[in-house]
Design a protein around this motif. Structure first.
Motif, PDB file in Angstrom:
ATOM      1  N   LYS A  61       0.849  -1.190   0.000  1.00 59.54           N
ATOM      2  CA  LYS A  61       0.000   0.000   0.000  1.00 59.54           C
ATOM      3  C   LYS A  61       0.883   1.237   0.000  1.00 59.54           C
ATOM      4  O   LYS A  61       1.895   1.300   0.702  1.00 59.54           O
ATOM      5  CB  LYS A  61      -0.925   0.002   1.225  1.00 59.54           C
ATOM      6  N   PHE A  62       0.476   2.243  -0.808  1.00 54.92           N
ATOM      7  CA  PHE A  62       1.217   3.505  -0.910  1.00 54.92           C
ATOM      8  C   PHE A  62       0.205   4.626  -0.780  1.00 54.92           C
ATOM      9  O   PHE A  62      -0.710   4.746  -1.592  1.00 54.92           O
ATOM     10  CB  PHE A  62       1.932   3.581  -2.258  1.00 54.92           C
ATOM     11  N   THR A  63       0.344   5.449   0.242  1.00 53.25           N
ATOM     12  CA  THR A  63      -0.603   6.542   0.462  1.00 53.25           C
ATOM     13  C   THR A  63       0.128   7.816   0.855  1.00 53.25           C
ATOM     14  O   THR A  63       1.292   7.795   1.269  1.00 53.25           O
ATOM     15  CB  THR A  63      -1.622   6.213   1.577  1.00 53.25           C
ATOM     16  N   PHE A  64      -0.586   8.939   0.702  1.00 51.33           N
ATOM     17  CA  PHE A  64      -0.129  10.221   1.222  1.00 51.33           C
ATOM     18  C   PHE A  64      -1.042  10.588   2.389  1.00 51.33           C
ATOM     19  O   PHE A  64      -2.273  10.564   2.263  1.00 51.33           O
ATOM     20  CB  PHE A  64      -0.197  11.306   0.144  1.00 51.33           C
ATOM     21  N   GLY A  65      -0.452  10.923   3.535  1.00 46.80           N
ATOM     22  CA  GLY A  65      -1.240  11.289   4.708  1.00 46.80           C
ATOM     23  C   GLY A  65      -0.805  12.630   5.266  1.00 46.80           C
ATOM     24  O   GLY A  65       0.065  13.301   4.707  1.00 46.80           O
ATOM     25  N   ASP A  66      -1.409  13.043   6.403  1.00 46.76           N
ATOM     26  CA  ASP A  66      -1.083  14.336   7.032  1.00 46.76           C
ATOM     27  C   ASP A  66      -1.133  15.435   5.971  1.00 46.76           C
ATOM     28  O   ASP A  66      -0.181  16.196   5.756  1.00 46.76           O
ATOM     29  CB  ASP A  66       0.305  14.309   7.681  1.00 46.76           C
ATOM     30  N   LEU A  67      -2.250  15.521   5.265  1.00 46.83           N
ATOM     31  CA  LEU A  67      -2.361  16.304   4.038  1.00 46.83           C
ATOM     32  C   LEU A  67      -2.338  17.811   4.281  1.00 46.83           C
ATOM     33  O   LEU A  67      -3.031  18.340   5.145  1.00 46.83           O
ATOM     34  CB  LEU A  67      -3.648  15.910   3.309  1.00 46.83           C
ATOM     35  N   GLN A  68      -1.525  18.502   3.485  1.00 51.73           N
ATOM     36  CA  GLN A  68      -1.378  19.954   3.565  1.00 51.73           C
ATOM     37  C   GLN A  68      -1.444  20.550   2.161  1.00 51.73           C
ATOM     38  O   GLN A  68      -1.326  19.837   1.165  1.00 51.73           O
ATOM     39  CB  GLN A  68      -0.049  20.323   4.228  1.00 51.73           C
ATOM     40  N   ALA A  69      -1.616  21.874   2.102  1.00 52.17           N
ATOM     41  CA  ALA A  69      -1.734  22.525   0.794  1.00 52.17           C
ATOM     42  C   ALA A  69      -1.102  23.912   0.827  1.00 52.17           C
ATOM     43  O   ALA A  69      -0.989  24.545   1.891  1.00 52.17           O
ATOM     44  CB  ALA A  69      -3.204  22.654   0.399  1.00 52.17           C
ATOM     45  N   ARG A  70      -0.689  24.370  -0.345  1.00 43.89           N
ATOM     46  CA  ARG A  70      -0.344  25.768  -0.572  1.00 43.89           C
ATOM     47  C   ARG A  70      -1.334  26.298  -1.599  1.00 43.89           C
ATOM     48  O   ARG A  70      -1.476  25.714  -2.675  1.00 43.89           O
ATOM     49  CB  ARG A  70       1.096  25.921  -1.091  1.00 43.89           C
ATOM     50  N   VAL A  71      -2.002  27.391  -1.281  1.00 43.57           N
ATOM     51  CA  VAL A  71      -3.044  27.949  -2.133  1.00 43.57           C
ATOM     52  C   VAL A  71      -2.680  29.385  -2.482  1.00 43.57           C
ATOM     53  O   VAL A  71      -2.359  30.190  -1.593  1.00 43.57           O
ATOM     54  CB  VAL A  71      -4.414  27.916  -1.422  1.00 43.57           C
ATOM     55  N   MET A  72      -2.734  29.705  -3.764  1.00 41.90           N
ATOM     56  CA  MET A  72      -2.409  31.063  -4.205  1.00 41.90           C
ATOM     57  C   MET A  72      -3.356  32.054  -3.537  1.00 41.90           C
ATOM     58  O   MET A  72      -4.574  31.888  -3.579  1.00 41.90           O
ATOM     59  CB  MET A  72      -2.516  31.160  -5.730  1.00 41.90           C
ATOM     60  N   SER A  73      -2.812  33.088  -2.927  1.00 44.31           N
ATOM     61  CA  SER A  73      -3.623  34.060  -2.198  1.00 44.31           C
ATOM     62  C   SER A  73      -4.444  34.923  -3.148  1.00 44.31           C
ATOM     63  O   SER A  73      -4.108  35.071  -4.338  1.00 44.31           O
ATOM     64  CB  SER A  73      -2.729  34.957  -1.345  1.00 44.31           C
ATOM     65  N   SER A  74      -5.505  35.513  -2.620  1.00 41.54           N
ATOM     66  CA  SER A  74      -6.350  36.398  -3.425  1.00 41.54           C
ATOM     67  C   SER A  74      -5.552  37.591  -3.944  1.00 41.54           C
ATOM     68  O   SER A  74      -5.721  38.016  -5.098  1.00 41.54           O
ATOM     69  CB  SER A  74      -7.541  36.893  -2.591  1.00 41.54           C
ATOM     70  N   LEU A  75      -4.672  38.130  -3.102  1.00 40.93           N
ATOM     71  CA  LEU A  75      -3.849  39.270  -3.512  1.00 40.93           C
ATOM     72  C   LEU A  75      -2.923  38.887  -4.663  1.00 40.93           C
ATOM     73  O   LEU A  75      -2.791  39.644  -5.643  1.00 40.93           O
ATOM     74  CB  LEU A  75      -3.030  39.777  -2.328  1.00 40.93           C
ATOM     75  N   MET A  76      -2.304  37.721  -4.582  1.00 46.88           N
ATOM     76  CA  MET A  76      -1.410  37.287  -5.652  1.00 46.88           C
ATOM     77  C   MET A  76      -2.194  37.035  -6.936  1.00 46.88           C
ATOM     78  O   MET A  76      -1.725  37.364  -8.033  1.00 46.88           O
ATOM     79  CB  MET A  76      -0.658  36.022  -5.230  1.00 46.88           C
ATOM     80  N   ARG A  77      -3.396  36.494  -6.829  1.00 49.66           N
ATOM     81  CA  ARG A  77      -4.225  36.276  -8.013  1.00 49.66           C
ATOM     82  C   ARG A  77      -4.538  37.600  -8.719  1.00 49.66           C
ATOM     83  O   ARG A  77      -4.473  37.700  -9.939  1.00 49.66           O
ATOM     84  CB  ARG A  77      -5.528  35.569  -7.621  1.00 49.66           C
ATOM     85  N   VAL A  78      -4.858  38.628  -7.931  1.00 40.55           N
ATOM     86  CA  VAL A  78      -5.169  39.938  -8.513  1.00 40.55           C
ATOM     87  C   VAL A  78      -3.944  40.528  -9.200  1.00 40.55           C
ATOM     88  O   VAL A  78      -4.039  41.083 -10.303  1.00 40.55           O
ATOM     89  CB  VAL A  78      -5.706  40.889  -7.420  1.00 40.55           C
ATOM     90  N   ARG A  79      -2.779  40.380  -8.569  1.00 42.35           N
ATOM     91  CA  ARG A  79      -1.554  40.930  -9.170  1.00 42.35           C
ATOM     92  C   ARG A  79      -1.241  40.228 -10.495  1.00 42.35           C
ATOM     93  O   ARG A  79      -0.897  40.883 -11.483  1.00 42.35           O
ATOM     94  CB  ARG A  79      -0.382  40.766  -8.192  1.00 42.35           C
ATOM     95  N   ILE A  80      -1.377  38.923 -10.507  1.00 41.07           N
ATOM     96  CA  ILE A  80      -1.133  38.179 -11.746  1.00 41.07           C
ATOM     97  C   ILE A  80      -2.154  38.565 -12.813  1.00 41.07           C
ATOM     98  O   ILE A  80      -1.814  38.762 -13.984  1.00 41.07           O
ATOM     99  CB  ILE A  80      -1.168  36.660 -11.469  1.00 41.07           C
ATOM    100  N   ASP A  81      -3.406  38.703 -12.417  1.00 42.00           N
ATOM    101  CA  ASP A  81      -4.462  39.083 -13.358  1.00 42.00           C
ATOM    102  C   ASP A  81      -4.175  40.448 -13.983  1.00 42.00           C
ATOM    103  O   ASP A  81      -4.372  40.647 -15.194  1.00 42.00           O
ATOM    104  CB  ASP A  81      -5.806  39.106 -12.617  1.00 42.00           C
ATOM    105  N   ASP A  82      -3.702  41.392 -13.171  1.00 42.64           N
ATOM    106  CA  ASP A  82      -3.375  42.725 -13.686  1.00 42.64           C
ATOM    107  C   ASP A  82      -2.274  42.656 -14.742  1.00 42.64           C
ATOM    108  O   ASP A  82      -2.350  43.314 -15.794  1.00 42.64           O
ATOM    109  CB  ASP A  82      -2.930  43.645 -12.544  1.00 42.64           C
ATOM    110  N   TYR A  83      -1.231  41.859 -14.465  1.00 43.37           N
ATOM    111  CA  TYR A  83      -0.138  41.719 -15.430  1.00 43.37           C
ATOM    112  C   TYR A  83      -0.601  40.994 -16.692  1.00 43.37           C
ATOM    113  O   TYR A  83      -0.159  41.310 -17.802  1.00 43.37           O
ATOM    114  CB  TYR A  83       1.043  40.979 -14.798  1.00 43.37           C
ATOM    115  N   LEU A  84      -1.495  40.035 -16.539  1.00 47.47           N
ATOM    116  CA  LEU A  84      -2.030  39.340 -17.709  1.00 47.47           C
ATOM    117  C   LEU A  84      -2.799  40.296 -18.624  1.00 47.47           C
ATOM    118  O   LEU A  84      -2.706  40.210 -19.851  1.00 47.47           O
ATOM    119  CB  LEU A  84      -2.949  38.187 -17.276  1.00 47.47           C
ATOM    120  N   GLU A  85      -3.551  41.193 -18.019  1.00 51.09           N
ATOM    121  CA  GLU A  85      -4.283  42.177 -18.814  1.00 51.09           C
ATOM    122  C   GLU A  85      -3.332  43.083 -19.585  1.00 51.09           C
ATOM    123  O   GLU A  85      -3.565  43.411 -20.756  1.00 51.09           O
ATOM    124  CB  GLU A  85      -5.192  43.014 -17.904  1.00 51.09           C
ATOM    125  N   LEU A  86      -2.229  43.479 -18.924  1.00 49.88           N
ATOM    126  CA  LEU A  86      -1.219  44.289 -19.616  1.00 49.88           C
ATOM    127  C   LEU A  86      -0.573  43.506 -20.753  1.00 49.88           C
ATOM    128  O   LEU A  86      -0.322  44.048 -21.830  1.00 49.88           O
ATOM    129  CB  LEU A  86      -0.138  44.733 -18.626  1.00 49.88           C
TER     130      LEU A  86
END
Length: 221
Positions: free
Chosen positions: A113-138
């Motif tokens: 058996k092979f599993t991943f446990g003690d599950l954690q995440a990194r999620v892009m912040s709302s502020l970072m999403r807005v900054r990326i979106d602004d640069y994409l528009e440019l």
């Protein structure tokens, strides 16, 4: 669980060839029928590289943004299950760092058996999403050829998932398995023996096993 089943169950992509350099904002070439690719002709390595190449960022701005996104904190992952299982036949295909080195002295098909446990995440912040979106528009407005030809049809990682590795083997293979561990940098975090089986737990070493990706063309801050 194989890649397509994983995608259907979790609405995430299992990372077949993972390493610690896979971070939020990384660009991915994705096909519905194959595993995502981190290298593709003409595709920048990271969304910030696209902005730097188009001279929307200075090198100093790029370094600051890159540092900020790399330092996104780990949080508890929201999964219904406490562990995520992977078919043992896929362990080799995962190309997970250090696991492949076990093959030097231990046959991976002996893993029960092979599993991943003690599950954690990194999620892009709302502020970072807005900054990326602004640069994409440019980028779309002032550098359409770069945008259309290089990143419009690719995907961007917006969430990464991590978990300690849990491996169960039959007790009869314990000696061979532990001998194989000497060829790797895997450090046993916990070991539990029960009946004829032994479960080993290893730290994730900041290497993600799954990701959420969003198409650049429809990305919204």
């Amino acid at each position: 669980m194989e890649i397509k089943q994983f995608r259907k169950k979790y609405d995430l992509e299992l990372i077949a060839a993972s390493n610690a350099e896979i971070i939020l904002g990384r660009l991915v070439f994705h096909s519905l029928f194959g595993k995502p690719k981190f290298q593709h002709a003409g595709m920048p390595h990271h969304i910030f590289n696209a902005f730097l190449d188009a001279e929307l960022l200075t090198k100093e701005d790029w370094e600051t943004l890159y540092r900020d996104i790399r330092s996104t904190p780990l949080i508890e992952a929201q999964f219904a299950e406490s562990t995520v299982s992977v078919e043992t036949s896929m362990v080799t295909d995962l190309e997970y760092p250090e696991i492949g080195k076990l093959e030097n002295s231990f046959e991976l098909n002996k893993i029960r058996k092979f599993t991943f446990g003690d599950l954690q995440a990194r999620v892009m912040s709302s502020l970072m999403r807005v900054r990326i979106d602004d640069y994409l528009e440019l980028l779309k407005r002032n550098h359409w050829e770069d945008y259309d030809g290089r990143i419009r049809k690719v995907f961007m990682i917006t969430e990464l998932y991590y978990g300690s590795i849990k491996i169960v083997i039959e007790r009869q293979f314990k000696e061979n398995f532990e001998a194989g561990l000497k060829d790797t940098n895997l450090k046993v975090k916990n070991e539990i023996a029960s009946g004829k089986s032994v479960e080993y737990t290893f730290d994730h070493q900041d290497v993600p096993f799954a990701m959420r990706i969003e198409k650049v063309r429809t990305f919204n801050g």
